[in-house]
Design a protein around this motif. Structure first.
Motif, PDB file in Angstrom:
ATOM      1  N   GLY A 220       1.435 -18.976   0.437  1.00  0.00           N
ATOM      2  CA  GLY A 220       0.507 -18.381   1.390  1.00  0.00           C
ATOM      3  C   GLY A 220       0.899 -16.977   1.793  1.00  0.00           C
ATOM      4  N   LEU A 221       2.164 -16.588   1.535  1.00  0.00           N
ATOM      5  CA  LEU A 221       2.582 -15.225   1.849  1.00  0.00           C
ATOM      6  C   LEU A 221       2.013 -14.255   0.824  1.00  0.00           C
ATOM      7  CD1 LEU A 221       6.396 -15.589   2.645  1.00  0.00           C
ATOM      8  CD2 LEU A 221       4.536 -15.239   4.265  1.00  0.00           C
ATOM      9  N   THR A 222       1.721 -13.049   1.265  1.00  0.00           N
ATOM     10  CA  THR A 222       1.343 -11.991   0.340  1.00  0.00           C
ATOM     11  C   THR A 222       2.638 -11.344  -0.115  1.00  0.00           C
ATOM     12  OG1 THR A 222      -0.728 -11.660   1.492  1.00  0.00           O
ATOM     13  CG2 THR A 222      -0.002  -9.888   0.062  1.00  0.00           C
ATOM     14  N   VAL A 223       2.897 -11.395  -1.416  1.00  0.00           N
ATOM     15  CA  VAL A 223       4.172 -10.943  -1.952  1.00  0.00           C
ATOM     16  C   VAL A 223       3.974  -9.839  -2.977  1.00  0.00           C
ATOM     17  CG1 VAL A 223       5.288 -13.167  -1.576  1.00  0.00           C
ATOM     18  CG2 VAL A 223       4.202 -12.710  -3.764  1.00  0.00           C
ATOM     19  N   GLU A 224       5.055  -9.128  -3.247  1.00  0.00           N
ATOM     20  CA  GLU A 224       5.119  -8.134  -4.325  1.00  0.00           C
ATOM     21  C   GLU A 224       6.330  -8.452  -5.177  1.00  0.00           C
ATOM     22  OE1 GLU A 224       3.475  -3.905  -2.542  1.00  0.00           O
ATOM     23  OE2 GLU A 224       5.600  -4.165  -2.856  1.00  0.00           O
ATOM     24  N   VAL A 225       6.169  -8.371  -6.500  1.00  0.00           N
ATOM     25  CA  VAL A 225       7.283  -8.530  -7.422  1.00  0.00           C
ATOM     26  C   VAL A 225       7.100  -7.531  -8.552  1.00  0.00           C
ATOM     27  CG1 VAL A 225       7.664 -10.988  -6.956  1.00  0.00           C
ATOM     28  CG2 VAL A 225       6.131 -10.324  -8.776  1.00  0.00           C
ATOM     29  N   GLU A 226       8.191  -7.253  -9.258  1.00  0.00           N
ATOM     30  CA  GLU A 226       8.118  -6.454 -10.477  1.00  0.00           C
ATOM     31  C   GLU A 226       8.272  -7.404 -11.642  1.00  0.00           C
ATOM     32  OE1 GLU A 226      10.569  -3.014 -10.923  1.00  0.00           O
ATOM     33  OE2 GLU A 226      10.107  -2.313  -8.913  1.00  0.00           O
ATOM     34  N   ASP A 227       7.335  -7.315 -12.603  1.00  0.00           N
ATOM     35  CA  ASP A 227       7.440  -8.191 -13.764  1.00  0.00           C
ATOM     36  C   ASP A 227       8.487  -7.634 -14.723  1.00  0.00           C
ATOM     37  OD1 ASP A 227       6.230  -6.128 -15.176  1.00  0.00           O
ATOM     38  OD2 ASP A 227       4.399  -7.234 -15.622  1.00  0.00           O
ATOM     39  N   GLU A 228       8.659  -8.289 -15.866  1.00  0.00           N
ATOM     40  CA  GLU A 228       9.704  -7.900 -16.826  1.00  0.00           C
ATOM     41  C   GLU A 228       9.468  -6.523 -17.437  1.00  0.00           C
ATOM     42  OE1 GLU A 228       7.689 -10.519 -20.403  1.00  0.00           O
ATOM     43  OE2 GLU A 228       9.590 -11.115 -19.582  1.00  0.00           O
ATOM     44  N   HIS A 229       8.249  -5.990 -17.302  1.00  0.00           N
ATOM     45  CA  HIS A 229       7.926  -4.666 -17.840  1.00  0.00           C
ATOM     46  C   HIS A 229       8.031  -3.578 -16.779  1.00  0.00           C
ATOM     47  CE1 HIS A 229       6.604  -6.765 -21.411  1.00  0.00           C
ATOM     48  NE2 HIS A 229       5.828  -7.523 -20.647  1.00  0.00           N
ATOM     49  N   GLY A 230       8.452  -3.952 -15.557  1.00  0.00           N
ATOM     50  CA  GLY A 230       8.600  -2.988 -14.479  1.00  0.00           C
ATOM     51  C   GLY A 230       7.309  -2.708 -13.719  1.00  0.00           C
ATOM     52  N   VAL A 231       6.275  -3.489 -13.953  1.00  0.00           N
ATOM     53  CA  VAL A 231       5.004  -3.313 -13.258  1.00  0.00           C
ATOM     54  C   VAL A 231       5.052  -4.073 -11.939  1.00  0.00           C
ATOM     55  CG1 VAL A 231       2.517  -3.721 -13.372  1.00  0.00           C
ATOM     56  CG2 VAL A 231       3.765  -3.073 -15.437  1.00  0.00           C
ATOM     57  N   THR A 232       4.733  -3.391 -10.836  1.00  0.00           N
ATOM     58  CA  THR A 232       4.707  -4.027  -9.527  1.00  0.00           C
ATOM     59  C   THR A 232       3.353  -4.667  -9.314  1.00  0.00           C
ATOM     60  OG1 THR A 232       6.263  -2.416  -8.637  1.00  0.00           O
ATOM     61  CG2 THR A 232       4.956  -3.661  -7.040  1.00  0.00           C
ATOM     62  N   VAL A 233       3.364  -5.954  -8.964  1.00  0.00           N
ATOM     63  CA  VAL A 233       2.127  -6.681  -8.678  1.00  0.00           C
ATOM     64  C   VAL A 233       2.224  -7.297  -7.293  1.00  0.00           C
ATOM     65  CG1 VAL A 233       1.532  -7.153 -11.076  1.00  0.00           C
ATOM     66  CG2 VAL A 233       2.977  -8.746  -9.860  1.00  0.00           C
ATOM     67  N   GLY A 234       1.117  -7.307  -6.593  1.00  0.00           N
ATOM     68  CA  GLY A 234       1.048  -7.904  -5.271  1.00  0.00           C
ATOM     69  C   GLY A 234      -0.065  -8.931  -5.240  1.00  0.00           C
ATOM     70  N   PHE A 235       0.177 -10.044  -4.578  1.00  0.00           N
ATOM     71  CA  PHE A 235      -0.807 -11.125  -4.529  1.00  0.00           C
ATOM     72  C   PHE A 235      -0.394 -12.126  -3.463  1.00  0.00           C
ATOM     73  CE2 PHE A 235       2.502 -11.998  -7.536  1.00  0.00           C
ATOM     74  CZ  PHE A 235       2.849 -13.321  -7.309  1.00  0.00           C
ATOM     75  N   ARG A 236      -1.316 -13.014  -3.115  1.00  0.00           N
ATOM     76  CA  ARG A 236      -1.013 -14.095  -2.180  1.00  0.00           C
ATOM     77  C   ARG A 236      -0.532 -15.281  -3.013  1.00  0.00           C
ATOM     78  NH1 ARG A 236      -2.331 -14.445   3.020  1.00  0.00           N
ATOM     79  NH2 ARG A 236      -3.931 -12.861   2.750  1.00  0.00           N
ATOM     80  N   LEU A 237       0.670 -15.748  -2.738  1.00  0.00           N
ATOM     81  CA  LEU A 237       1.298 -16.812  -3.519  1.00  0.00           C
ATOM     82  C   LEU A 237       0.591 -18.142  -3.265  1.00  0.00           C
ATOM     83  CD1 LEU A 237       3.655 -17.538  -5.428  1.00  0.00           C
ATOM     84  CD2 LEU A 237       5.031 -17.988  -3.393  1.00  0.00           C
TER      85      LEU A 237
END
Length: 125
Positions: free
Chosen positions: A20-37
């Motif tokens: 339910g938290l809105t999070v940001e992570v960097e994938d293995e290619h270094g792309v930052t993505v944000g979404f609600r988990l």
């Protein structure tokens, strides 16, 4: 999100209460993505821990590995109007609530008199 208003934890700390938290992570290619988990899966591939994080809506996923940092807006942090996805925003419903039928139903409209010409589109000038 501004760095001073964000919390950051390693992916290894991921727990069910993060859903339910809105999070940001960097994938293995270094792309930052944000979404609600929405949910997550933890597995091991070739002896390496792997997490697959799924968004709530629309449903998609991102795969991250051990050592990845997860960032989110803590509930106590002030919400900025420039933040595109603060944790405090309500989640829209997946489907609109069903509408209750209204009785009595309205009567059908009176039939309109038709002629052969009423079905023909006038030619363009």
């Amino acid at each position: 999100m501004t760095p001073d208003a964000m919390a950051e934890r390693p992916i290894e700390d991921l727990a069910p209460d993060w859903i339910g938290l809105t999070v940001e992570v960097e994938d293995e290619h270094g792309v930052t993505v944000g979404f609600r988990l929405g949910r997550y899966e933890k597995s091991t591939v070739d002896g390496r821990p792997v997490w697959r994080l799924f968004s709530e809506q629309p449903s998609w996923s991102v795969t991250v590995y051990g050592g990845t940092k997860v960032r989110w807006m803590p509930a106590s942090a002030p919400v900025s109007q420039t933040v595109p996805y603060p944790h405090q925003q309500p989640v829209p419903a997946a489907h609109p609530a069903p509408q209750a039928p209204q009785y009595p139903a309205p009567p059908p409209s009176a039939p309109v008199a038709r002629s052969a010409q009423s079905w023909v589109t006038p030619p363009r000038p």
